[in-house]
Motif scaffolding. Structure first.
Motif, PDB file in Angstrom:
ATOM      1  N   GLY A 249       0.807  -1.295   0.199  1.00  0.00           N
ATOM      2  CA  GLY A 249       0.077   0.028   0.154  1.00  0.00           C
ATOM      3  C   GLY A 249       0.779   1.306   0.037  1.00  0.00           C
ATOM      4  N   GLN A 250       2.158   1.025  -0.423  1.00  0.00           N
ATOM      5  CA  GLN A 250       2.979   2.340  -0.149  1.00  0.00           C
ATOM      6  C   GLN A 250       3.522   2.828  -1.609  1.00  0.00           C
ATOM      7  OE1 GLN A 250       3.674   3.756   2.832  1.00  0.00           O
ATOM      8  NE2 GLN A 250       2.251   2.483   3.736  1.00  0.00           N
ATOM      9  N   ALA A 251       2.996   3.844  -2.233  1.00  0.00           N
ATOM     10  CA  ALA A 251       3.271   4.184  -3.613  1.00  0.00           C
ATOM     11  C   ALA A 251       4.596   4.455  -3.636  1.00  0.00           C
ATOM     12  CB  ALA A 251       2.397   5.425  -3.950  1.00  0.00           C
ATOM     13  N   SER A 252       5.183   5.041  -2.540  1.00  0.00           N
ATOM     14  CA  SER A 252       6.902   5.131  -2.634  1.00  0.00           C
ATOM     15  C   SER A 252       7.774   4.142  -2.981  1.00  0.00           C
ATOM     16  CB  SER A 252       6.961   5.705  -0.926  1.00  0.00           C
ATOM     17  OG  SER A 252       6.975   4.734  -0.097  1.00  0.00           O
ATOM     18  N   TRP A 253       7.097   2.772  -2.875  1.00  0.00           N
ATOM     19  CA  TRP A 253       7.767   1.518  -3.154  1.00  0.00           C
ATOM     20  C   TRP A 253       7.590   1.139  -4.675  1.00  0.00           C
ATOM     21  CZ3 TRP A 253      11.549  -1.363  -1.252  1.00  0.00           C
ATOM     22  CH2 TRP A 253      11.866  -0.988   0.165  1.00  0.00           C
ATOM     23  N   HIS A 254       6.793   2.351  -5.374  1.00  0.00           N
ATOM     24  CA  HIS A 254       6.837   1.843  -6.951  1.00  0.00           C
ATOM     25  C   HIS A 254       8.094   1.376  -7.562  1.00  0.00           C
ATOM     26  CE1 HIS A 254       4.928   2.308 -10.860  1.00  0.00           C
ATOM     27  NE2 HIS A 254       6.080   2.953 -11.339  1.00  0.00           N
ATOM     28  N   HIS A 255       9.178   2.034  -7.235  1.00  0.00           N
ATOM     29  CA  HIS A 255      10.577   1.629  -7.700  1.00  0.00           C
ATOM     30  C   HIS A 255      11.482   1.798  -6.835  1.00  0.00           C
ATOM     31  CE1 HIS A 255      11.089   5.559 -10.232  1.00  0.00           C
ATOM     32  NE2 HIS A 255      10.809   5.787  -8.847  1.00  0.00           N
ATOM     33  N   LYS A 256      11.329   1.539  -5.485  1.00  0.00           N
ATOM     34  CA  LYS A 256      12.117   1.856  -4.437  1.00  0.00           C
ATOM     35  C   LYS A 256      13.111   0.510  -4.159  1.00  0.00           C
ATOM     36  CE  LYS A 256      12.267   3.381   0.182  1.00  0.00           C
ATOM     37  NZ  LYS A 256      11.246   3.959   1.246  1.00  0.00           N
ATOM     38  N   VAL A 257      14.439   0.551  -3.837  1.00  0.00           N
ATOM     39  CA  VAL A 257      15.218  -0.536  -3.715  1.00  0.00           C
ATOM     40  C   VAL A 257      15.486  -0.926  -2.220  1.00  0.00           C
ATOM     41  CG1 VAL A 257      17.446  -1.668  -4.207  1.00  0.00           C
ATOM     42  CG2 VAL A 257      16.511  -0.338  -5.778  1.00  0.00           C
ATOM     43  N   PRO A 258      15.299  -1.999  -1.799  1.00  0.00           N
ATOM     44  CA  PRO A 258      15.355  -2.372  -0.326  1.00  0.00           C
ATOM     45  C   PRO A 258      16.640  -2.223   0.278  1.00  0.00           C
ATOM     46  CG  PRO A 258      14.914  -4.266  -1.311  1.00  0.00           C
ATOM     47  CD  PRO A 258      14.704  -3.412  -2.436  1.00  0.00           C
ATOM     48  N   THR A 259      16.996  -1.831   1.577  1.00  0.00           N
ATOM     49  CA  THR A 259      18.285  -2.018   2.201  1.00  0.00           C
ATOM     50  C   THR A 259      18.464  -3.349   2.617  1.00  0.00           C
ATOM     51  OG1 THR A 259      17.054  -1.530   4.385  1.00  0.00           O
ATOM     52  CG2 THR A 259      17.834   0.313   3.204  1.00  0.00           C
ATOM     53  N   LYS A 260      19.817  -3.731   2.885  1.00  0.00           N
ATOM     54  CA  LYS A 260      20.058  -5.092   3.226  1.00  0.00           C
ATOM     55  C   LYS A 260      19.077  -5.516   4.475  1.00  0.00           C
ATOM     56  CE  LYS A 260      22.548  -8.961   3.622  1.00  0.00           C
ATOM     57  NZ  LYS A 260      21.838  -9.793   4.708  1.00  0.00           N
ATOM     58  N   GLU A 261      18.716  -4.408   5.345  1.00  0.00           N
ATOM     59  CA  GLU A 261      17.729  -4.907   6.692  1.00  0.00           C
ATOM     60  C   GLU A 261      16.379  -5.091   5.991  1.00  0.00           C
ATOM     61  OE1 GLU A 261      19.920  -2.351   6.699  1.00  0.00           O
ATOM     62  OE2 GLU A 261      21.407  -3.340   7.806  1.00  0.00           O
ATOM     63  N   GLN A 262      15.854  -4.214   5.081  1.00  0.00           N
ATOM     64  CA  GLN A 262      14.756  -4.338   4.538  1.00  0.00           C
ATOM     65  C   GLN A 262      14.618  -5.830   3.748  1.00  0.00           C
ATOM     66  OE1 GLN A 262      14.628  -0.657   2.644  1.00  0.00           O
ATOM     67  NE2 GLN A 262      13.206   0.276   4.047  1.00  0.00           N
ATOM     68  N   TYR A 263      15.381  -6.049   2.996  1.00  0.00           N
ATOM     69  CA  TYR A 263      15.429  -7.440   2.043  1.00  0.00           C
ATOM     70  C   TYR A 263      15.186  -8.394   2.927  1.00  0.00           C
ATOM     71  CZ  TYR A 263      17.347 -10.896  -0.817  1.00  0.00           C
ATOM     72  OH  TYR A 263      17.374 -12.212  -1.460  1.00  0.00           O
ATOM     73  N   ASP A 264      16.456  -8.543   4.240  1.00  0.00           N
ATOM     74  CA  ASP A 264      16.113  -9.726   5.090  1.00  0.00           C
ATOM     75  C   ASP A 264      14.750  -9.909   5.409  1.00  0.00           C
ATOM     76  OD1 ASP A 264      18.856 -10.274   4.628  1.00  0.00           O
ATOM     77  OD2 ASP A 264      19.690  -9.276   6.223  1.00  0.00           O
ATOM     78  N   LEU A 265      14.250  -8.747   6.038  1.00  0.00           N
ATOM     79  CA  LEU A 265      12.969  -8.799   6.673  1.00  0.00           C
ATOM     80  C   LEU A 265      11.960  -9.223   5.797  1.00  0.00           C
ATOM     81  CD1 LEU A 265      10.987  -8.019   9.255  1.00  0.00           C
ATOM     82  CD2 LEU A 265      10.902  -5.758   8.234  1.00  0.00           C
TER      83      LEU A 265
END
Lengths: 283, 321
Positions: A249-265
């Motif tokens: 539900g976050q438009a900001s993630w349209h083309h955002k790249v995850p950090t290492k922490e976000q990717y692991d989560l």
């Protein structure tokens, strides 16, 4: 459709989401939100509905699929490789110079029918494919997956007119209706409502489903054509970023790249969902 | 040679119908342009190979691409002013980038719709299509050549843009002597004072200019360059080295068209004085096609006058090569 088959497809979808997150994370780019929202649609198509042979991607009788929302390429690539069109190793090239996989689908990738990414192109091409099938009596079907923001393109509606004018009941449009586009809410950018009524007014048989619900997707695809003599429009209500809590539900993630922490989560969350599905399938 | 001639679009479509009778994979898509694109006979004779897209150029090219993707050999036909621009992204992505067998056939191009105004002129199309990779650009110069272009493209795979006019155009070739070889220029007149390279239906004005100049003792080589992309570079190079001065004539904006293509090539390979004759970078007054050619100095006398001035500027003492 058995419960086991349904859970099998749900697990494929969750594993595909993990693959998408990996591609975006390691490739340092991609369209995360829209890829995650459309994964279930792609899995239902490639592992249930579409008739194809990955060893013969150009066989004349195959069903055609056009990823008109070409920015969600990562999901398509993950599904195509899993379906056997090209090796999984290609996915790890993504984002590197000279990769076979561009940020939008291109010719030369087995399973990719048309280059897409310029929005509003897929449906007119789909009309041409479906028309060729009708003229030849070939017996294949054409599926076109569009974004909801893409519905603002006039060429979509030109093709909508042509699809019903030529009674193309071998043509299926799908709208990944997640309600968000790059700038924010679709209805704040250019109001689509009432989208179902608009498609119906153009002569299409509209089927509204939860596009993240595998059971509803399979039922919709199994019931094609929804109305003989008309093209079908599947309005698939989805959640952008589906499957990863902080992306949903976050438009900001349209083309955002995850950090290492976000990717692991993300992997932790998706693995937990896979475990639930596997447990249900085992019951 | 007939001074009246006939229309390129009719000749092209007659030949295309003939080819399509033999090859059922040839499809025509049009945009409510059966009349203007001379497609009535095709639509009646081969309805299964004919698709009406309505007034929707983007959709027409997309549908054409879908048909081509399914093994059809597709000609999308309609007024050049709309087909050259409204659907250019579809042409670039769905035809050229996708490398499908789709041809855009623009009729009533250039200023053929003269008096209808700039909305109906297509003088930008050559520059536009030249800039897109994997699409050839072809302008037949008379009806007989238009027929040959249709037959060649019916057999040649890949994207192309063909632009023709609307009105009868004087024959540039003697009966039975018309020529078209893809990517090649045809030499119509010998001369060493100057080389005139023309394309499309402007060729007959260039031919008239060459005749006027010959009567004044200036002998010009005349080349018909129906294929602008890929350009016949060998013919341009030979003309430049034999004549020492090159004039291009086209029914298009003078910037970015045939003249631009020749200048880009010669400036690198053999810098040669050039005169690039085309339409000015402005919108035109109301007038027929002939009146507009005369207005911008592209009728035969205008071309002859400008070539004389050009050669005079180069210097009366310019040594003959």
């Amino acid at each position: 459709m058995t419960q086991i088959e349904l859970q099998r497809l749900r697990i494929i979808a969750l594993e595909t989401r993990k693959r998408v997150m990996n591609m975006v994370f390691t490739g340092k780019g991609g369209h995360t939100g829209g890829s995650l929202s459309s994964v279930d649609i792609l899995v239902a198509l490639y592992f249930h509905a579409l008739r194809f042979d990955p060893a013969k991607p150009d066989s004349p009788g195959r069903d055609r699929f056009i990823m008109s929302k070409g920015h969600s390429a990562e999901g398509l690539y993950c599904v195509l490789s899993r379906a056997g069109f090209f090796p999984d190793s290609w996915l790890s090239e993504y984002g590197r110079f000279g990769s076979r996989l561009f940020g939008h689908p291109t010719m030369g990738v087995p399973g990719v029918e048309m280059p897409t990414g310029a929005l509003g192109h897929g449906l007119p091409v789909g009309v041409g494919m479906a028309l060729a099938d009708k003229r030849d009596g070939a017996g294949y079907r054409t599926f076109v997956l569009m974004g909801d923001g893409e519905q603002a393109e006039g060429s979509v509606w030109e093709a909508a007119m042509a699809g019903s004018n030529y009674s193309l009941d071998n043509l299926v449009g799908i709208v990944d209706y997640n309600g968000l586009q790059i700038s924010g809410k679709v209805d704040d950018v250019m109001r689509l409502s009432p989208l179902a009524e608009r498609w119906a007014a153009f002569g299409w048989m509209v089927v509204e489903i939860d596009g993240n619900d595998m059971g509803q997707l399979l039922a919709a695809f199994d019931a094609l054509p929804a109305r003989p003599g008309s093209p079908t429009l599947i309005l698939a209500r989805t959640i952008k970023g589906k499957g990863v809590s902080y992306i949903e539900g976050q438009a900001s993630w349209h083309h955002k790249v995850p950090t290492k922490e976000q990717y692991d989560l993300a992997l932790v969350e998706l693995d937990a969902q896979i475990a639930v599905c596997a447990a249900e399938a085992a019951v | 040679m007939s001074s009246v001639g006939s229309g390129c679009r009719q000749a092209f479509m007659r030949a295309l119908l003939d080819e399509a009778r033999k090859d059922p994979s040839i499809f025509v898509v049009t945009t409510d342009a059966r009349g203007s694109a001379a497609l009535d006979d095709f639509a009646k004779a081969l309805p299964n190979q004919f698709v009406e897209a309505g007034i929707a150029e983007q959709d027409a090219v997309g549908i054409g691409a879908g048909l081509a993707h399914s093994g059809k050999r597709v000609f999308v036909c309609g007024p050049a002013c709309f087909h050259s621009s409204r659907s250019v992204e579809q042409v670039r992505v769905d035809a050229a980038y996708a490398d499908l067998d789709l041809k855009i056939v623009g009729v009533s191009g250039g200023v053929a719709y003269g008096a209808l105004g700039a909305t109906h002129h297509s003088l930008h199309d050559i520059a536009l299509y030249r800039s897109i990779p994997n699409i050839s650009v072809i302008l037949p110069s008379d009806a007989a050549q238009a027929e040959l272009v249709a037959r060649a493209l019916a057999r040649r795979r890949g994207p192309a843009y063909v632009r023709m006019g609307r009105n009868p155009v004087p024959d540039s070739y003697a009966p039975g002597a018309a020529a078209f070889e893809f990517g090649k220029a045809e030499r119509l007149r010998e001369g060493r004072d100057c080389a005139i390279v023309a394309c499309g239906e402007a060729l007959h004005y260039a031919r008239g200019a060459a005749e006027l100049l010959a009567a004044r003792g200036v002998e010009c080589r005349l080349l018909d360059m129906p294929t602008i992309k890929p350009l016949d570079e060998a013919a341009i190079l030979e003309a430049a080295s034999d004549c020492g001065a090159v004039v291009t004539v086209e029914e298009a904006y003078a910037k970015g068209g045939l003249g631009g293509a020749a200048a880009e090539f010669l400036s690198e390979r053999r810098p040669t004085p050039m005169l690039i004759l085309g339409f000015p970078d402005e919108y035109l007054p109301a007038g027929s096609s002939d009146e507009l050619f005369a207005h911008v100095g592209l009728d035969s006398s205008g071309i002859a006058r400008r070539i004389e001035a050009f050669l005079a500027r180069l210097g009366a003492g310019r040594a003959a090569p």
